[in-house]
Design a protein around this motif. Structure first.
Motif, PDB file in Angstrom:
ATOM      1  N   GLU A   1       0.665 -34.164  30.770  1.00  0.00           N
ATOM      2  CA  GLU A   1       1.480 -32.976  30.520  1.00  0.00           C
ATOM      3  C   GLU A   1       1.796 -32.193  31.788  1.00  0.00           C
ATOM      4  N   SER A   2       1.234 -32.582  32.914  1.00  0.00           N
ATOM      5  CA  SER A   2       1.419 -31.844  34.151  1.00  0.00           C
ATOM      6  C   SER A   2       2.854 -31.950  34.667  1.00  0.00           C
ATOM      7  N   GLU A   3       3.312 -30.901  35.327  1.00  0.00           N
ATOM      8  CA  GLU A   3       4.630 -30.923  35.950  1.00  0.00           C
ATOM      9  C   GLU A   3       4.691 -31.949  37.085  1.00  0.00           C
ATOM     10  N   LYS A   4       3.535 -32.296  37.638  1.00  0.00           N
ATOM     11  CA  LYS A   4       3.483 -33.250  38.747  1.00  0.00           C
ATOM     12  C   LYS A   4       3.387 -34.701  38.268  1.00  0.00           C
ATOM     13  N   ALA A   5       3.240 -34.897  36.966  1.00  0.00           N
ATOM     14  CA  ALA A   5       3.083 -36.253  36.435  1.00  0.00           C
ATOM     15  C   ALA A   5       4.347 -37.082  36.667  1.00  0.00           C
ATOM     16  N   TYR A   6       4.148 -38.356  36.992  1.00  0.00           N
ATOM     17  CA  TYR A   6       5.312 -39.236  37.154  1.00  0.00           C
ATOM     18  C   TYR A   6       4.961 -40.656  36.732  1.00  0.00           C
ATOM     19  N   LEU A   7       5.982 -41.408  36.408  1.00  0.00           N
ATOM     20  CA  LEU A   7       5.895 -42.844  36.163  1.00  0.00           C
ATOM     21  C   LEU A   7       7.139 -43.463  36.774  1.00  0.00           C
ATOM     22  N   LEU A   8       6.946 -44.307  37.769  1.00  0.00           N
ATOM     23  CA  LEU A   8       8.087 -44.931  38.430  1.00  0.00           C
ATOM     24  C   LEU A   8       8.775 -45.922  37.497  1.00  0.00           C
ATOM     25  N   ASP A   9      10.096 -45.926  37.501  1.00  0.00           N
ATOM     26  CA  ASP A   9      10.813 -46.940  36.738  1.00  0.00           C
ATOM     27  C   ASP A   9      10.888 -48.226  37.558  1.00  0.00           C
ATOM     28  N   TYR A  10      11.285 -49.306  36.897  1.00  0.00           N
ATOM     29  CA  TYR A  10      11.319 -50.599  37.580  1.00  0.00           C
ATOM     30  C   TYR A  10      12.225 -50.556  38.806  1.00  0.00           C
ATOM     31  N   ALA A  11      13.376 -49.916  38.698  1.00  0.00           N
ATOM     32  CA  ALA A  11      14.339 -49.904  39.802  1.00  0.00           C
ATOM     33  C   ALA A  11      13.727 -49.270  41.053  1.00  0.00           C
ATOM     34  N   THR A  12      12.983 -48.197  40.864  1.00  0.00           N
ATOM     35  CA  THR A  12      12.354 -47.526  42.007  1.00  0.00           C
ATOM     36  C   THR A  12      11.294 -48.421  42.643  1.00  0.00           C
ATOM     37  N   ILE A  13      10.519 -49.105  41.803  1.00  0.00           N
ATOM     38  CA  ILE A  13       9.505 -50.027  42.320  1.00  0.00           C
ATOM     39  C   ILE A  13      10.161 -51.173  43.076  1.00  0.00           C
ATOM     40  N   PHE A  14      11.243 -51.719  42.518  1.00  0.00           N
ATOM     41  CA  PHE A  14      11.928 -52.833  43.186  1.00  0.00           C
ATOM     42  C   PHE A  14      12.479 -52.403  44.539  1.00  0.00           C
ATOM     43  N   ALA A  15      12.985 -51.182  44.628  1.00  0.00           N
ATOM     44  CA  ALA A  15      13.515 -50.690  45.897  1.00  0.00           C
ATOM     45  C   ALA A  15      12.415 -50.592  46.945  1.00  0.00           C
ATOM     46  N   LYS A  16      11.231 -50.154  46.533  1.00  0.00           N
ATOM     47  CA  LYS A  16      10.101 -50.068  47.453  1.00  0.00           C
ATOM     48  C   LYS A  16       9.668 -51.455  47.924  1.00  0.00           C
TER      49      LYS A  16
END
Length: 356
Positions: A77-92
């Motif tokens: 529930e945190s404002e800092k929480a994130y989950l990378l999508d596949y596209a972002t992971i592939f770019a990395k």
């Protein structure tokens, strides 16, 4: 005592727990370093120091484990929480591949809703798009958590992830393999025996892994010795560990808090690791937590590997430690200390040697 230990090591006999504890608590630092350096020279007579070009991608910072030593995790529930999508992971990973990288170290927290299908599809696509990059990802705790969420046994989950493209496991989540310590610093995480069971299951499937130790929180010297002997016992059984990586707890911004471990204590534990773990080929210096100068000193205290270039690192950085080293800097670090740097794969196959 030191002469007796020297004789034991020269005869390739294993140390006892009592002897290891004496080395850690009573031996002179330089004596201990010399013993470790002798073991390193016997195992790696070519004077080589290895490294891998890799990237650490933290796919999410959401974690139900809430370890007291971690400054990275947050609630869903945190404002800092994130989950990378596949596209972002592939770019990395594309950035890693463009630099000739060969290892993807991908870890997140114990996410409350990510089941095995999310990882299977990700690994399948990564393997298809980047066949030259080894997926060296997910901690033992993540494997157990994914299995539980997905209604699978740990072995079933591990096998499915392997089929999808997971090639090897990092040793993360070991902390100290003594449950009394684990209950104090990470009470919601798997116990030491479960950690070992994941490693043994992975090794049985032909997957290699590393082993680690995070020390400097609340453990005793006896706990450190016990950790090393438990790692040695697993290796004697499976032979699946490629390397051992001791690193120090970083107390800043954590619930646990405390003092930063001294460089002397780091070198003592590193040297003892090289001496005790006679059945593991490689010992890695942790420049990520210690910095370049201490990593260079570590090469004379038993370490023969400098880990990865780590194009990205977020977990240790969250605790206020943010050392960075490029491939060129790692090469220079090894050369200036009198070693021959070599670029390797995850499983320690040599790809390139860098001579002055």
């Amino acid at each position: 005592m030191i002469e007796n230990i020297q004789h034991i090591l020269a005869s390739d006999e294993p140390l006892s727990r009592d002897q290891a504890l004496w080395l850690l608590t009573e031996a002179d630092l330089l004596q201990l370093g010399r013993l470790a350096d002798e073991v390193r020279r016997r195992k790696h007579p070519g004077n080589r120091v290895s490294f891998v070009v890799d990237r650490n991608v933290n796919y999410s910072n959401v974690c139900e484990s809430k370890c007291k030593f971690c400054a990275f995790y947050c609630d869903a529930e945190s404002e800092k929480a994130y989950l990378l999508d596949y596209a972002t992971i592939f770019a990395k990973v594309q950035e890693l591949a463009d630099l000739g990288g060969t290892q993807l170290l991908m870890q997140g927290g114990l996410h409350p809703s990510l089941k095995i299908e999310w990882f299977e599809e990700l690994f399948r696509q990564l393997r298809q798009q980047f066949p030259q990059v080894q997926i060296h990802s997910l901690s033992a705790a993540e494997i157990c958590h994914i299995a539980k969420l997905s209604g699978l046994t740990m072995s079933e989950a591990l096998r499915r992830l392997q089929v999808a493209g997971l090639k090897s496991l990092p040793g993360a989540g070991a902390e100290v393999l003594v449950d009394e310590v684990r209950q104090r610093i990470s009470p919601n995480k798997i116990g030491w025996q479960e950690w070992g069971e994941v490693m043994e299951a992975a090794h049985a499937l032909g997957m290699r892994s590393t082993a680690t130790m995070m020390f400097g929180s609340c453990e005793t010297p006896v706990d450190i010795v016990e950790h090393l002997f438990r790692i040695r016992a697993i290796q004697a059984k499976t032979g699946g560990f490629t390397a051992f990586i001791p690193w120090t707890f970083q107390p800043h911004n954590t619930e646990l808090g405390g003092k930063t471990t001294s460089g002397v204590d780091y070198l003592k534990v590193l040297a003892l690791s090289r001496i005790v773990l006679d059945n593991i080929d490689n010992i890695q210096a942790s420049w990520v937590t210690q910095g370049a100068n201490m990593a260079q000193v570590a090469l004379f205290f038993g370490a023969n590997d400098l880990g990865g270039t780590m194009l990205e690192e977020n977990v240790v950085a969250a605790a206020g430690i943010s050392f960075r080293m490029s491939q060129e800097e790692i090469i220079d670090l090894a050369q200036s200390a009198g070693f021959i740097p070599v670029r390797r794969t995850t499983e320690y196959e040599i790809l390139e040697e860098y001579l002055k």
